[in-house]
Motif scaffolding. Structure first.
Motif, mmCIF file in Angstrom:
data_model
loop_
_atom_site.group_PDB
_atom_site.id
_atom_site.type_symbol
_atom_site.label_atom_id
_atom_site.label_comp_id
_atom_site.label_asym_id
_atom_site.label_seq_id
_atom_site.Cartn_x
_atom_site.Cartn_y
_atom_site.Cartn_z
ATOM 1 N N VAL A 165 3.123 -14.917 -4.936
ATOM 2 C CA VAL A 165 3.885 -15.890 -3.948
ATOM 3 C C VAL A 165 3.494 -15.973 -2.814
ATOM 4 O O VAL A 165 3.440 -14.849 -2.177
ATOM 5 N N GLY A 166 3.210 -17.222 -2.336
ATOM 6 C CA GLY A 166 2.871 -17.140 -0.908
ATOM 7 C C GLY A 166 1.442 -17.036 -0.321
ATOM 8 O O GLY A 166 0.614 -16.905 -1.113
ATOM 9 N N ASP A 167 1.379 -16.981 0.780
ATOM 10 C CA ASP A 167 0.074 -17.012 1.489
ATOM 11 C C ASP A 167 0.034 -16.341 2.941
ATOM 12 O O ASP A 167 0.456 -16.803 3.808
ATOM 13 N N PRO A 168 -0.483 -15.170 2.715
ATOM 14 C CA PRO A 168 -0.876 -14.092 1.935
ATOM 15 C C PRO A 168 0.126 -13.973 0.881
ATOM 16 O O PRO A 168 1.371 -13.763 1.060
ATOM 17 N N PRO A 169 -0.667 -13.650 -0.409
ATOM 18 C CA PRO A 169 0.574 -13.434 -1.606
ATOM 19 C C PRO A 169 0.987 -12.328 -1.526
ATOM 20 O O PRO A 169 0.308 -11.127 -1.022
ATOM 21 N N VAL A 170 2.233 -12.311 -2.109
ATOM 22 C CA VAL A 170 2.933 -10.916 -2.667
ATOM 23 C C VAL A 170 3.431 -10.992 -3.753
ATOM 24 O O VAL A 170 3.549 -12.000 -4.404
ATOM 25 N N PRO A 171 3.285 -9.807 -4.617
ATOM 26 C CA PRO A 171 3.609 -9.903 -6.123
ATOM 27 C C PRO A 171 5.208 -10.001 -6.286
ATOM 28 O O PRO A 171 6.011 -9.633 -5.575
ATOM 29 N N SER A 172 5.309 -10.549 -7.447
ATOM 30 C CA SER A 172 6.817 -10.847 -7.793
ATOM 31 C C SER A 172 6.908 -10.221 -9.127
ATOM 32 O O SER A 172 6.178 -10.654 -10.132
ATOM 33 N N LEU A 173 8.098 -9.395 -9.391
ATOM 34 C CA LEU A 173 8.406 -8.924 -10.642
ATOM 35 C C LEU A 173 9.700 -9.643 -11.135
ATOM 36 O O LEU A 173 10.823 -10.010 -10.234
ATOM 37 N N VAL A 174 9.615 -10.500 -12.080
ATOM 38 C CA VAL A 174 10.690 -11.406 -12.705
ATOM 39 C C VAL A 174 11.731 -10.261 -13.790
ATOM 40 O O VAL A 174 11.196 -10.185 -14.868
ATOM 41 N N SER A 175 12.965 -9.970 -13.409
ATOM 42 C CA SER A 175 13.619 -9.195 -14.173
ATOM 43 C C SER A 175 14.535 -10.230 -14.910
ATOM 44 O O SER A 175 15.394 -11.062 -14.406
ATOM 45 N N PRO A 176 14.791 -9.709 -16.369
ATOM 46 C CA PRO A 176 15.811 -10.306 -17.229
ATOM 47 C C PRO A 176 17.441 -10.053 -16.805
ATOM 48 O O PRO A 176 18.238 -10.439 -17.594
ATOM 49 N N GLY A 177 17.467 -8.737 -16.140
ATOM 50 C CA GLY A 177 18.781 -8.615 -15.886
ATOM 51 C C GLY A 177 19.463 -8.912 -14.644
ATOM 52 O O GLY A 177 19.140 -10.016 -14.067
ATOM 53 N N THR A 178 20.408 -8.194 -14.186
ATOM 54 C CA THR A 178 21.263 -8.545 -12.951
ATOM 55 C C THR A 178 20.996 -7.808 -11.966
ATOM 56 O O THR A 178 20.627 -6.245 -12.278
ATOM 57 N N PRO A 179 21.094 -8.041 -10.483
ATOM 58 C CA PRO A 179 21.020 -7.103 -9.491
ATOM 59 C C PRO A 179 21.861 -6.382 -9.096
ATOM 60 O O PRO A 179 23.278 -6.836 -9.382
ATOM 61 N N PRO A 180 21.940 -5.047 -8.394
ATOM 62 C CA PRO A 180 23.018 -4.466 -7.770
ATOM 63 C C PRO A 180 23.579 -5.481 -6.643
ATOM 64 O O PRO A 180 23.085 -6.165 -6.619
ATOM 65 N N GLU A 181 24.636 -4.875 -6.168
ATOM 66 C CA GLU A 181 25.065 -5.698 -5.072
ATOM 67 C C GLU A 181 24.243 -6.009 -3.797
ATOM 68 O O GLU A 181 24.395 -6.860 -3.274
ATOM 69 N N ARG A 182 23.607 -4.786 -3.614
ATOM 70 C CA ARG A 182 22.683 -5.151 -2.538
ATOM 71 C C ARG A 182 21.160 -4.378 -2.874
ATOM 72 O O ARG A 182 21.260 -3.408 -3.856
ATOM 73 N N GLY A 183 20.090 -5.130 -2.455
ATOM 74 C CA GLY A 183 18.909 -4.391 -2.838
ATOM 75 C C GLY A 183 18.374 -4.668 -4.341
ATOM 76 O O GLY A 183 19.057 -5.745 -4.886
ATOM 77 N N TRP A 193 17.433 -2.432 -8.217
ATOM 78 C CA TRP A 193 17.595 -0.983 -8.780
ATOM 79 C C TRP A 193 16.304 -0.099 -8.611
ATOM 80 O O TRP A 193 15.199 -0.752 -8.336
ATOM 81 N N GLU A 194 16.486 1.072 -8.365
ATOM 82 C CA GLU A 194 15.113 2.023 -7.949
ATOM 83 C C GLU A 194 14.217 1.909 -8.933
ATOM 84 O O GLU A 194 12.961 1.893 -8.497
ATOM 85 N N PRO A 195 14.186 1.760 -10.218
ATOM 86 C CA PRO A 195 13.121 1.473 -11.226
ATOM 87 C C PRO A 195 12.511 0.304 -10.595
ATOM 88 O O PRO A 195 10.926 0.268 -10.815
ATOM 89 N N GLN A 196 13.005 -0.548 -10.331
ATOM 90 C CA GLN A 196 12.464 -2.020 -10.170
ATOM 91 C C GLN A 196 11.748 -1.768 -8.668
ATOM 92 O O GLN A 196 10.548 -2.371 -8.566
ATOM 93 N N ARG A 197 12.376 -1.279 -7.895
ATOM 94 C CA ARG A 197 11.885 -0.974 -6.469
ATOM 95 C C ARG A 197 10.431 0.038 -6.503
ATOM 96 O O ARG A 197 9.390 -0.308 -6.032
ATOM 97 N N VAL A 198 10.395 1.005 -7.278
ATOM 98 C CA VAL A 198 9.056 1.534 -7.444
ATOM 99 C C VAL A 198 8.205 0.749 -8.139
ATOM 100 O O VAL A 198 6.870 0.832 -7.759
ATOM 101 N N ARG A 199 8.599 -0.022 -9.134
ATOM 102 C CA ARG A 199 7.573 -0.815 -9.916
ATOM 103 C C ARG A 199 6.943 -1.855 -8.893
ATOM 104 O O ARG A 199 5.519 -2.041 -9.057
ATOM 105 N N VAL A 200 7.753 -2.506 -8.070
ATOM 106 C CA VAL A 200 7.121 -3.517 -7.256
ATOM 107 C C VAL A 200 6.107 -2.751 -6.133
ATOM 108 O O VAL A 200 5.210 -3.555 -5.789
ATOM 109 N N VAL A 201 6.701 -1.739 -5.542
ATOM 110 C CA VAL A 201 5.657 -1.056 -4.603
ATOM 111 C C VAL A 201 4.196 -0.662 -5.159
ATOM 112 O O VAL A 201 3.504 -0.867 -4.545
ATOM 113 N N ALA A 202 4.509 -0.144 -6.501
ATOM 114 C CA ALA A 202 3.326 -0.192 -7.191
ATOM 115 C C ALA A 202 2.036 -1.310 -7.317
ATOM 116 O O ALA A 202 1.063 -1.227 -6.842
ATOM 117 N N LEU A 203 3.024 -2.486 -7.675
ATOM 118 C CA LEU A 203 2.319 -3.710 -7.791
ATOM 119 C C LEU A 203 1.648 -4.146 -6.370
ATOM 120 O O LEU A 203 0.525 -4.750 -6.064
#
Length: 221
Positions: free
Chosen positions: A107-125, A127-137
């Motif tokens: 997404v965007g220019d310069p591009p950043v990766p996006s992870l599309v989750s089938p779940g629901t988010p926490p109140e803020r931010g 979930w840690e597993p998704q945070r770790v995964r998108v940092v890896a991406l």
């Protein structure tokens, strides 16, 4: 094992090392079919924003039509609104120095990766597993492009929410912890004790396997 770890394995490692053990043992990384239906919503934000209650009722949403449209209006205020629904690239395999994985969008220019989750988010931010995964991406994209990537996205299309994950010191430290676990895991880790994580784990029914202590694995027990 290759030193280049699969990004989804890092998510398992961040959630529970024992979960990662089962996922690797069963080679179980493919999402169920319903996940694809939810992820498809992430390419239809403008259409969904204009849809009436009846049309939204037929889609796999995790909230009411009224709340869903309100959430989409918040996404519309983002600078990357158009790019989120019409990304430059989809389902891109990114391979970095330490990790590889699929970015559902660039997404965007310069591009950043996006992870599309089938779940629901926490109140803020996110979930840690998704945070770790998108940092890896983000790190893999940075390695490929030879350019800094300072953030990534996690989308929750079932509720119409997009969250930004910045590559802060804290987030990179969580990524390194998960990477270390994923690289070093070669035995059944101990079970979590009285953890709420267990209730939502795919492997909770088979997680009764008795763990062996380090002493017994070395032949002293």
């Amino acid at each position: 094992m290759s030193s280049c770890v699969i990004a989804s394995d890092l998510a398992h490692a961040a959630y529970c090392p024992r979960q990662l053990y089962y996922a690797r043992r069963d080679d179980d990384r493919a999402p169920p079919p319903t996940v694809h239906e939810i992820r498809d919503l992430a390419l239809e934000y403008p259409t969904l924003l204009a849809a009436d209650d009846g049309e939204l009722a037929d889609r796999p949403l995790a909230t009411t039509p009224t709340v869903y449209r309100a959430n989409l209006r918040r996404i519309r205020e983002r600078d990357d609104w158009a790019a989120l629904s019409n990304p430059d690239a989809r389902n891109v395999l990114l391979t970095g120095k330490d990790c590889r994985g699929i970015a559902h969008k660039l997404v965007g220019d310069p591009p950043v990766p996006s992870l599309v989750s089938p779940g629901t988010p926490p109140e803020r931010g996110v979930w840690e597993p998704q945070r770790v995964r998108v940092v890896a991406l983000a790190k893999a994209l940075s390695w490929e492009r030879e350019a800094a990537v300072e953030q990534a996205l996690v989308e929750y299309p079932a509720v119409g929410v997009v969250r930004t994950v910045r590559l802060t010191t804290r987030n990179k430290a969580a990524y390194r912890r998960a990477l270390r676990i994923a690289r070093e895991l070669d035995f059944v880790p101990p079970r979590l004790r009285d953890s709420a994580k267990c209730r939502g784990c795919t492997y909770r029914e088979q997680c009764g396997v008795k763990t062996r202590s380090l002493r017994s694995r070395l032949g002293f027990g």
